[in-house]
Design a protein around this motif. Sequence first.
Motif, short mmCIF file in Angstrom:
data_model
loop_
_atom_site.label_atom_id
_atom_site.label_comp_id
_atom_site.label_asym_id
_atom_site.label_seq_id
_atom_site.Cartn_x
_atom_site.Cartn_y
_atom_site.Cartn_z
N TYR A 133 0.84 -1.21 0.00
CA TYR A 133 0.00 0.00 0.00
C TYR A 133 0.88 1.25 0.00
CZ TYR A 133 -4.90 -1.51 0.52
OH TYR A 133 -6.16 -1.99 0.29
N ASP A 134 1.91 1.22 0.82
CA ASP A 134 2.83 2.36 0.91
C ASP A 134 3.50 2.63 -0.44
OD1 ASP A 134 4.55 4.36 2.03
OD2 ASP A 134 6.11 2.84 2.25
N ALA A 135 3.93 1.56 -1.13
CA ALA A 135 4.60 1.72 -2.42
C ALA A 135 3.69 2.31 -3.48
CB ALA A 135 5.15 0.37 -2.90
N LEU A 136 2.38 2.11 -3.30
CA LEU A 136 1.41 2.68 -4.24
C LEU A 136 1.18 4.16 -3.98
CD1 LEU A 136 -1.24 -0.20 -4.30
CD2 LEU A 136 0.40 0.35 -6.11
N GLY A 137 1.75 4.68 -2.87
CA GLY A 137 1.63 6.09 -2.56
C GLY A 137 0.66 6.40 -1.46
N LEU A 138 0.16 5.36 -0.76
CA LEU A 138 -0.77 5.60 0.34
C LEU A 138 -0.01 5.72 1.66
CD1 LEU A 138 -2.50 3.63 -1.87
CD2 LEU A 138 -4.25 4.38 -0.26
N ALA A 139 -0.75 5.98 2.73
CA ALA A 139 -0.12 6.17 4.03
C ALA A 139 0.67 4.93 4.44
CB ALA A 139 -1.19 6.50 5.07
N GLU A 140 1.72 5.16 5.21
CA GLU A 140 2.59 4.06 5.66
C GLU A 140 2.08 3.54 7.01
OE1 GLU A 140 7.31 3.12 6.59
OE2 GLU A 140 6.66 5.11 5.94
N TYR A 141 1.73 2.24 7.00
CA TYR A 141 1.25 1.60 8.22
C TYR A 141 2.23 0.51 8.65
CZ TYR A 141 -3.28 3.84 7.39
OH TYR A 141 -4.28 4.75 7.19
N GLU A 142 2.15 0.14 9.92
CA GLU A 142 2.96 -0.97 10.43
C GLU A 142 2.58 -2.27 9.74
OE1 GLU A 142 5.53 -3.22 13.12
OE2 GLU A 142 5.44 -1.14 12.46
N ALA A 143 1.27 -2.51 9.66
CA ALA A 143 0.77 -3.76 9.05
C ALA A 143 -0.70 -3.56 8.68
CB ALA A 143 0.93 -4.92 10.04
N LEU A 144 -1.19 -4.43 7.80
CA LEU A 144 -2.58 -4.38 7.37
C LEU A 144 -3.12 -5.79 7.20
CD1 LEU A 144 -2.39 -1.69 4.51
CD2 LEU A 144 -3.70 -1.43 6.62
N GLU A 145 -4.39 -6.00 7.59
CA GLU A 145 -5.11 -7.24 7.30
C GLU A 145 -6.15 -6.93 6.24
OE1 GLU A 145 -4.78 -9.61 11.57
OE2 GLU A 145 -6.59 -8.44 11.14
N GLY A 146 -6.17 -7.74 5.17
CA GLY A 146 -7.05 -7.46 4.04
C GLY A 146 -8.26 -8.39 3.98
N PHE A 147 -9.38 -7.84 3.47
CA PHE A 147 -10.62 -8.60 3.36
C PHE A 147 -11.29 -8.31 2.02
CE2 PHE A 147 -9.72 -7.77 7.75
CZ PHE A 147 -10.02 -8.95 8.41
N VAL A 148 -12.01 -9.31 1.53
CA VAL A 148 -12.85 -9.16 0.34
C VAL A 148 -14.29 -9.42 0.77
CG1 VAL A 148 -13.47 -10.24 -1.86
CG2 VAL A 148 -11.08 -9.76 -1.35
N ARG A 149 -15.19 -8.58 0.29
CA ARG A 149 -16.60 -8.76 0.66
C ARG A 149 -17.26 -9.73 -0.32
NH1 ARG A 149 -21.44 -4.29 0.78
NH2 ARG A 149 -23.11 -5.78 1.33
N TYR A 150 -17.93 -10.73 0.23
CA TYR A 150 -18.66 -11.69 -0.58
C TYR A 150 -20.10 -11.23 -0.71
CZ TYR A 150 -20.79 -15.98 -2.22
OH TYR A 150 -21.50 -16.90 -2.96
N PRO A 151 -20.59 -11.04 -1.93
CA PRO A 151 -21.95 -10.52 -2.09
C PRO A 151 -23.02 -11.57 -1.81
CG PRO A 151 -20.97 -11.00 -4.23
CD PRO A 151 -19.91 -11.24 -3.21
N LEU A 152 -23.92 -11.26 -0.94
CA LEU A 152 -25.03 -12.16 -0.62
C LEU A 152 -26.16 -11.99 -1.63
CD1 LEU A 152 -25.27 -11.98 3.27
CD2 LEU A 152 -24.65 -13.94 1.90
#
Length: 646
Positions: free
Chosen positions: A627-646
Amino acid sequence: MPDLTPATSSYPIPSDEEAVKFEKIRSSIHENSESASHYVACEIAELIRSRQKEGKNVVLGLATGSTPTKLYDYLVRFHKEEGLSFKNVITFNLDEYYPMEPDSIHSYVRFMKEHLFDHIDIPAKNIHIPDGTLEKEDVRAFCLDYEKKIQQAGGLDIQILGIGRTGHIGFNEPGSSLGSITRMVRLDRVTRLDAASDFFGLDNVPTKAITMGVGTILSAKRIIMMAWGEGKSDIIHKAVEGKQRESIPATFLQNHPNCEVITDRPAASALTRIATPWLVSECDWDDILIKRAAIWLSQTLGKAILKLTNEDYNEYGMGNLIAEIGSAEHINLQVFNNLQRTISGWPGGKPNADDSNRPERRDPFPKRSLIFSPHPDDDVISMGGTLLRLVDQGHQVHVAYQTSGNIAVFDDEVIRFLDFATDIQEGNQELHDQFKEVRTFLSQKKPGEVDSAEIQNFKALIRKGEALSACRYCGVPEANAYFMNLPFYETGTVKKKPHSEADIIQTYELLQSIRPHQIFAAGDLSDPHGTHRVCLQIIFQALERLKKEEASWLKDCYVWLYRGAWQEWDIADMEMAVPIGPKDMERKKNAIFKHQSQKDSAMFPGHDQREFWQRAEQRNRETARRYDALGLAEYEALEGFVRYPL
């Protein structure tokens, strides 16, 4: 089961000549492994029937492992339901471990009997499998005779292959020559690591095998190589589009005039026409594909998204995108803002805030959050930071442990706990006798042997205690921890039963009792023996049942998919990214440490030998770095999620 490749699932698979220009082997991509296996089974059945009409035999080269099992299921079904006879079929199996007794649970002789031969009418004399019981000095003569028998049968009409993570076909490991024939080989360490879960530990995996050679395989009139799942995507890309080299034996298949690679969508996801379709032909652009293309271009050039130029897009095959949208600046800002909106420190929604650009709703608050954990530690390994954040922010967090995880406990752990119990209850003769029986059983136990029901229960209790300890540490009330022990898992072996109505009903009833506003489930489908995949399928089927019944609470429920110890979502697919600060990363690791039976050395580590806390920490930090390399804020760590459409 719904496709879980969000960025590609809505797109048709390009297959015209221009789209496949990078592919050196013909490739057929199917929606899933079921349809792909049916496709191959129909081809084999058609050849068998046509040869029967001619009074001729069919010679098949067969593979083992998880990849061809659905293929064999279909062939058995064709025999039982459609009368397909195998009396004119001669088979030669690719390989066998050495040494290996034919009745061993790890034997390919046993595998072939259980999955195919015992259920069809093939004559026993027509079955050929390398012999793992030979004396070492007799192996060479056997291998030469194996080659001779293939030739006497008329040669292989169809050779079925899987592909290993090293690119091995059969047991032809990296370094195998183009002209190699049936022989004894030494197994690569990566191959042995991949087999370790089946053998209950790397030390139990044989170091040698007897295998058909690359030359033997290439002598077949037709070759079909099958691969399923994202875990095979990288090696499929190298085999189909890469240069021929001995370090990846599967690339030799590029020499064959009638070879076809059959995959499901996830296994094909790294092929150029799927991963970067703008490099092969003009695209019909929508927001999802624009986002994927901009992120790819940013990563390829090592430039932040907001720094990409018209020239960058033009140079990498996206000139028509610039022409369509108008300018790089417009595209960059659109994608940057989209990414920015995925980042949220409020995974349960932020109360009293404008939620129009947030991944989660602010209302209701607090929410009932139900986390499904396939094994008793997946919750903290995969989304421990998010779990802690939900608890800290006042939501009602429930955790459902779908399986007991008992096969992943070392025998020594049982002894350790029973030592403690007998010391505490000194003089308890019943416990003393029970302990003696357990010690006797375990001292005589062979690798892979099924534990007694009593020991399976002890191991389940060990993992239950660890999960409860982690819940207490994270602030989840013990009453909100549910140990489902789904029936499909309880076999005591790596191989599980197909899931049943009982699994679905149990999940359905839990959902109905909690009526969550959020569901978190494991979308990680590359675990070594498929438990995550089955657990997710059960959840989806329970949800589908609730949808048909028009359960009112379901209309106000979001389903978020996390990934675990084996992989991470692509950033282009992430719809919520939850920041984890240094303090919370330490808390997450401490929660993982509560699972002491998995600490230091796990029973099923997969191909990564690091401890689970190390994998989780590195994966979360790597997501933040991207995320940081893409130019966004620099965070210690991130957990990612995808929403499944019901």
